[in-house]
Design a protein around this motif. Structure first.
Motif, PDB file in Angstrom:
ATOM      1  N   ARG A 101     -10.788   1.548  -7.334  1.00 30.95           N
ATOM      2  CA  ARG A 101     -10.250   2.423  -8.395  1.00 30.95           C
ATOM      3  C   ARG A 101     -11.310   3.412  -8.867  1.00 30.95           C
ATOM      4  O   ARG A 101     -11.032   4.594  -9.052  1.00 30.95           O
ATOM      5  N   VAL A 102     -12.524   2.903  -9.057  1.00 27.60           N
ATOM      6  CA  VAL A 102     -13.600   3.794  -9.521  1.00 27.60           C
ATOM      7  C   VAL A 102     -13.852   4.884  -8.491  1.00 27.60           C
ATOM      8  O   VAL A 102     -13.973   6.071  -8.829  1.00 27.60           O
ATOM      9  N   ARG A 103     -13.894   4.476  -7.226  1.00 25.69           N
ATOM     10  CA  ARG A 103     -14.144   5.480  -6.179  1.00 25.69           C
ATOM     11  C   ARG A 103     -13.012   6.511  -6.151  1.00 25.69           C
ATOM     12  O   ARG A 103     -13.252   7.707  -6.041  1.00 25.69           O
ATOM     13  N   LEU A 104     -11.777   6.025  -6.231  1.00 25.77           N
ATOM     14  CA  LEU A 104     -10.631   6.951  -6.209  1.00 25.77           C
ATOM     15  C   LEU A 104     -10.719   7.925  -7.379  1.00 25.77           C
ATOM     16  O   LEU A 104     -10.471   9.117  -7.236  1.00 25.77           O
TER      17      LEU A 104
ATOM     18  N   GLY B 272      -4.087  10.434  -7.617  1.00 27.05           N
ATOM     19  CA  GLY B 272      -3.683  10.445  -9.025  1.00 27.05           C
ATOM     20  C   GLY B 272      -2.579   9.425  -9.267  1.00 27.05           C
ATOM     21  O   GLY B 272      -2.609   8.678 -10.244  1.00 27.05           O
ATOM     22  N   LEU B 273      -1.598   9.359  -8.362  1.00 20.40           N
ATOM     23  CA  LEU B 273      -0.506   8.394  -8.532  1.00 20.40           C
ATOM     24  C   LEU B 273      -1.015   6.965  -8.400  1.00 20.40           C
ATOM     25  O   LEU B 273      -0.600   6.079  -9.147  1.00 20.40           O
ATOM     26  N   ALA B 274      -1.935   6.767  -7.454  1.00 23.11           N
ATOM     27  CA  ALA B 274      -2.496   5.414  -7.279  1.00 23.11           C
ATOM     28  C   ALA B 274      -3.232   4.987  -8.554  1.00 23.11           C
ATOM     29  O   ALA B 274      -3.151   3.840  -8.982  1.00 23.11           O
ATOM     30  N   LEU B 275      -3.930   5.932  -9.183  1.00 26.69           N
ATOM     31  CA  LEU B 275      -4.661   5.608 -10.411  1.00 26.69           C
ATOM     32  C   LEU B 275      -3.716   5.410 -11.583  1.00 26.69           C
ATOM     33  O   LEU B 275      -3.957   4.606 -12.477  1.00 26.69           O
ATOM     34  N   TRP B 276      -2.631   6.176 -11.574  1.00 26.09           N
ATOM     35  CA  TRP B 276      -1.663   6.074 -12.678  1.00 26.09           C
ATOM     36  C   TRP B 276      -0.906   4.753 -12.615  1.00 26.09           C
ATOM     37  O   TRP B 276      -0.542   4.188 -13.645  1.00 26.09           O
ATOM     38  N   TRP B 277      -0.698   4.239 -11.407  1.00 27.09           N
ATOM     39  CA  TRP B 277       0.202   3.104 -11.209  1.00 27.09           C
ATOM     40  C   TRP B 277      -0.162   1.958 -12.149  1.00 27.09           C
ATOM     41  O   TRP B 277      -1.281   1.472 -12.139  1.00 27.09           O
ATOM     42  N   PRO B 278       0.772   1.530 -13.008  1.00 29.35           N
ATOM     43  CA  PRO B 278       0.414   0.484 -13.970  1.00 29.35           C
ATOM     44  C   PRO B 278       0.194  -0.862 -13.279  1.00 29.35           C
ATOM     45  O   PRO B 278       0.739  -1.105 -12.198  1.00 29.35           O
TER      46      PRO B 278
ATOM     47  N   ALA C 130       5.282  15.923 -12.336  1.00 31.37           N
ATOM     48  CA  ALA C 130       5.073  17.094 -11.475  1.00 31.37           C
ATOM     49  C   ALA C 130       4.714  16.694 -10.053  1.00 31.37           C
ATOM     50  O   ALA C 130       4.803  17.504  -9.133  1.00 31.37           O
ATOM     51  N   SER C 131       4.315  15.420  -9.872  1.00 31.47           N
ATOM     52  CA  SER C 131       3.782  15.030  -8.563  1.00 31.47           C
ATOM     53  C   SER C 131       4.793  15.236  -7.438  1.00 31.47           C
ATOM     54  O   SER C 131       4.432  15.685  -6.353  1.00 31.47           O
ATOM     55  N   VAL C 132       6.055  14.926  -7.706  1.00 31.11           N
ATOM     56  CA  VAL C 132       7.071  15.067  -6.654  1.00 31.11           C
ATOM     57  C   VAL C 132       7.175  16.541  -6.256  1.00 31.11           C
ATOM     58  O   VAL C 132       7.203  16.888  -5.066  1.00 31.11           O
TER      59      VAL C 132
ATOM     60  N   VAL D  72      -5.631  18.899   0.317  1.00 29.77           N
ATOM     61  CA  VAL D  72      -6.462  18.303  -0.739  1.00 29.77           C
ATOM     62  C   VAL D  72      -5.597  17.967  -1.951  1.00 29.77           C
ATOM     63  O   VAL D  72      -5.701  16.892  -2.544  1.00 29.77           O
ATOM     64  N   MET D  73      -4.694  18.895  -2.297  1.00 29.12           N
ATOM     65  CA  MET D  73      -3.833  18.653  -3.466  1.00 29.12           C
ATOM     66  C   MET D  73      -2.932  17.451  -3.216  1.00 29.12           C
ATOM     67  O   MET D  73      -2.793  16.577  -4.078  1.00 29.12           O
ATOM     68  N   ALA D  74      -2.343  17.384  -2.022  1.00 31.93           N
ATOM     69  CA  ALA D  74      -1.389  16.307  -1.740  1.00 31.93           C
ATOM     70  C   ALA D  74      -2.071  14.946  -1.714  1.00 31.93           C
ATOM     71  O   ALA D  74      -1.578  13.982  -2.299  1.00 31.93           O
ATOM     72  N   VAL D  75      -3.239  14.875  -1.068  1.00 33.65           N
ATOM     73  CA  VAL D  75      -3.864  13.563  -0.861  1.00 33.65           C
ATOM     74  C   VAL D  75      -4.764  13.178  -2.034  1.00 33.65           C
ATOM     75  O   VAL D  75      -4.577  12.150  -2.674  1.00 33.65           O
ATOM     76  N   LEU D  76      -5.734  14.061  -2.316  1.00 27.01           N
ATOM     77  CA  LEU D  76      -6.777  13.665  -3.270  1.00 27.01           C
ATOM     78  C   LEU D  76      -6.328  13.793  -4.718  1.00 27.01           C
ATOM     79  O   LEU D  76      -6.752  13.015  -5.572  1.00 27.01           O
TER      80      LEU D  76
END
Ligand code: FES
Length: 683
Positions: free
Chosen positions: A6-9, A156-162, A195-197, A147-151
């Motif tokens: 998570r920290v690395r992401l 961002g979604l992976a970090l947001w995921w509760p 906005a991610s979708v 870059v926008m799609a992946v990073l």
């Protein structure tokens, strides 16, 4: 996901946003302008989009002749026939000049460069066509999209995921009432989520436009053949002249189904075919191109590729181009508009929250920075935060029952028990219950702190240690009071010592670390008690704590009322020295007594100071430059413990035991006072 990952992401997500953010913003702003091109261009550039319509337009060759006359130096390259009646014909020359011709009068109404006009300029900027090399331009726009799609979006979604689906709603709700960094983070996460979708759609649909290998990959993936090579015109007889544009367009119209828009590209060499693509009536979208290839001299149709019969790979490519350009109606345009608008919003909120987090972590003497490695929802209203040393640095060791001071901001310092096994070196874990009446500590940690943030803390202290020589340890916790006790349970379990933990909560959903404490290794040691009524609680405690076998020690932590009930139950059965208590809050009754002025004499420095009724001893000492370290200032944490040489103390803290109070040789100067006119301190 592990905390290290998570920290690395987050680091990658954050630094990508900060570095590629400007480029993205540039693409977003220019893309926003192009979103509504169809609607806005007629207003901004009327002569390039509309002329008076008529029943019988002039011959196409006459219109081209007018353009040639007006731009004699240019070599004719292509002709764009308008989408509807009243649109000018665009005649484009190889030097990039485009002449707009009125089809009714065959008059040139406007001359413009290829990227001229407001929207031409925007498109040039958006597609980086101001660069000489189109491949480089495509690599920049396509690379930014990846870059926008992946990073950014993916990470961002992976970090947001509760951490649990239970927290999904909370994580997806915009809370405009928040302030400062909490607001920034909430805005960044919530807008980013919705906005991610849209951003993913924008990024993915741009890739086939930018990269040939993406188009080839689509063909391979769907089993479509690669696009066939363009056909060639037959070798013309000596002295033959190519057909005029008008004649070629007539031949093409014979095979096309009522084309609404067409682009005729002249042959570049004498063997090239003339390429015409058109959008036929009833086409599914504005990029549904049907191609006709004509022999430049005979006008023979060399190949006709209607869009509907083209390969699946081609249709996917063209459809994604139409989606990217917002060619699927106003609803899609609006969605893309808001999706693109989210980029500056997220840029602002991301940078603002980053700057605020750096500002709030200035380090003062005695404290140091740690990084938040993970944040988890542990129970209703309780989050845990795992802290690691910066850059892999180690952290000071601690013993079970220890706590740390967390500098939530410049003015707010809070104490939190370490609730991990001390044997797990290099990591601290704290758990924070969001207090409904939070004065800033728990609320700030819940709302502002996220993975990758830095916090300023002080080294662990332990005023609630395990009794070394005990034969058995009875740990009794209620609610968030489990935090110091879970670390004790883990350490005792690992050391193979005798213990039991009784954990009282309202429900299983309110029990922090429930899954952890339910692991088989705790079987028979950890007991959960849910929604126990006061009478039943007394009965249960009487059973568990009925008598105190030799060498048994009791450790208590929880809400004040709960602790009072436990203490009442064991009174007279367990000696005071076998009961160990950790308080989270001050006793309001103890602090409610009258405040009268008195004198404090400092034995070592031989000074005498007046303590007025409205000031604490710590306030007065601090005012006179005498350094007494304080932390909670509520009489809870034990930081300000000071020796007493003479005088009676009016103890108002929740830290000292009854025995220590009776001894009268210590005082918590942040809340306690003197009983009498003077008290002598060992300062
Ligand atoms: Fe915490 Fe005095 S500062 S007890």
């Amino acid at each position: 996901m592990t905390s290290t990952l998570r920290v690395r992401l987050l680091q990658i997500h954050r630094w990508t946003g900060l570095s590629v953010g400007l480029l993205l913003l540039f693409l977003a702003v220019t893309g926003l302008g192009l979103q509504f091109r169809h609607q806005l261009q007629p207003l901004a550039e009327p002569t390039t989009t509309r002329v008076a319509s008529c029943e019988r337009p002039t011959e196409l060759d006459d219109q081209i002749a007018a353009a040639r006359a007006a731009h004699a130096s240019g070599k004719l390259e292509s002709v764009i026939l308008g989408e509807e009646r009243g649109a000018p014909t665009q005649v484009r020359f190889s030097d990039d000049a485009t002449l707009f011709v009125d089809p009714c009068s065959a008059q040139v109404v406007q001359q413009q460069a290829r990227w001229g006009g407001l929207f031409g300029r925007l498109e040039q900027l958006h597609r980086f066509r101001f660069l000489e090399d189109n491949d480089v331009a495509n690599a920049i726009t396509g690379g930014t999209a990846i870059v926008m799609a992946v990073l950014l979006v993916g990470f961002g979604l992976a970090l947001w995921w509760p951490s649990s689906l239970r927290w999904l709603k909370t994580s997806a709700t915009l809370r405009p009432g928040l302030k400062g960094r909490a607001f920034d983070l909430n805005l960044h996460r919530t807008v980013g989520l919705y906005a991610s979708v849209l951003l993913l759609a924008v990024a993915i649909t741009s890739l086939p436009l930018a990269f040939k290998w993406v188009r080839q990959s689509i063909n391979v993936a769907v089993g479509s053949p690669p696009p066939p090579a363009k056909p060639k015109s037959a070798e013309p007889p000596p002295g033959a002249k190519p057909l005029t544009m008008g004649a070629l367009w007539e031949r093409a119209q014979a095979v096309l189904d009522h084309p609404t828009k067409a682009v005729i590209s002249l042959a570049k060499t004498k063997n090239d075919a003339v390429e015409i693509y058109a959008i036929e009536q009833g086409a599914s979208h504005a990029e549904a191109r049907s191609y006709v290839y004509l022999d430049a001299y005979s006008g023979k149709v060399l190949r006709f590729e209607p869009y509907a019969a083209s390969s699946l790979g081609n249709r996917i490519y063209r459809t994604s181009a139409a989606i990217h350009a917002g060619e699927f109606g106003v609803l899609l345009q609006l969605l893309q508009f808001f999706g693109t608008l989210a980029i500056p919003v997220m840029g602002y909120s991301g940078i603002s929250s980053f700057v605020r987090s750096r500002r709030s972590t200035r380090v003062e003497a005695g404290s140091f920075q740690v990084e938040v490695a993970s944040v988890r929802d542990e129970a209703i209203g309780i989050k845990s935060f795992e802290l690691t040393g910066l850059g892999g640095k180690g952290l000071p060791a601690f013993t079970p029952g220890a706590h740390i001071n967390v500098h939530v901001d410049h003015e707010t310092v809070r104490q939190y028990s370490l609730c991990n096994d001390p044997d797990r070196r290099g990591r601290y874990r704290i758990a924070v219950r969001r207090a409904p009446d939070s004065r800033g500590g728990s609320q700030a940690l819940h709302e502002r702190v996220q993975v990758g943030d830095r916090l300023v803390i002080e080294a662990p202290r332990n005023h609630f240690p395990l009794e070394r020589g005990a034969r058995h340890h009875v740990l009794v916790a209620a609610g968030i009071g489990v935090t110091p006790l879970i670390g004790m349970a883990q350490a005792l379990q690992r050391q193979g010592k005798s213990y039991e933990l009784h954990y009282f909560t309202r429900s299983i959903e309110h029990a922090a670390f429930h899954d952890e404490l339910s692991q088989p290794r705790f079987n028979g040691r950890v007991n959960f008690h849910y929604a126990v009524e006061p009478e039943r609680l007394r009965e249960l405690l009487r059973r568990v704590l009925a008598e105190r076998p030799e060498g048994h020690h009791l450790y208590l932590c929880g809400p004040r009322r709960f602790m009072e009930v436990v203490e009442e139950t064991v009174a007279g059965r367990w000696p005071a020295e076998s009961i160990h208590v950790e308080h989270f809050s001050a006793d309001p009754q103890a602090q409610a007594g009258p405040c009268v002025p008195f004198e404090v004499h400092l034995q070592r420095s031989q000074r005498t100071l007046d303590v007025p009724a409205n000031k604490s001893i710590a306030d007065v000492l601090c005012h006179h430059g005498i350094n007494v370290v304080t932390s909670c200032r509520q009489g809870v944490c034990g930081t300000c413990l000071t020796g007493v040489i003479a005088g009676n103390c009016d103890h108002r803290d929740a830290f000292l035991s009854d025995k220590e109070r009776k001894a009268g040789d210590k005082i918590m100067v942040c809340v306690s006072r003197a009983r009498g006119d003077q008290i002598v301190l060992d300062l």
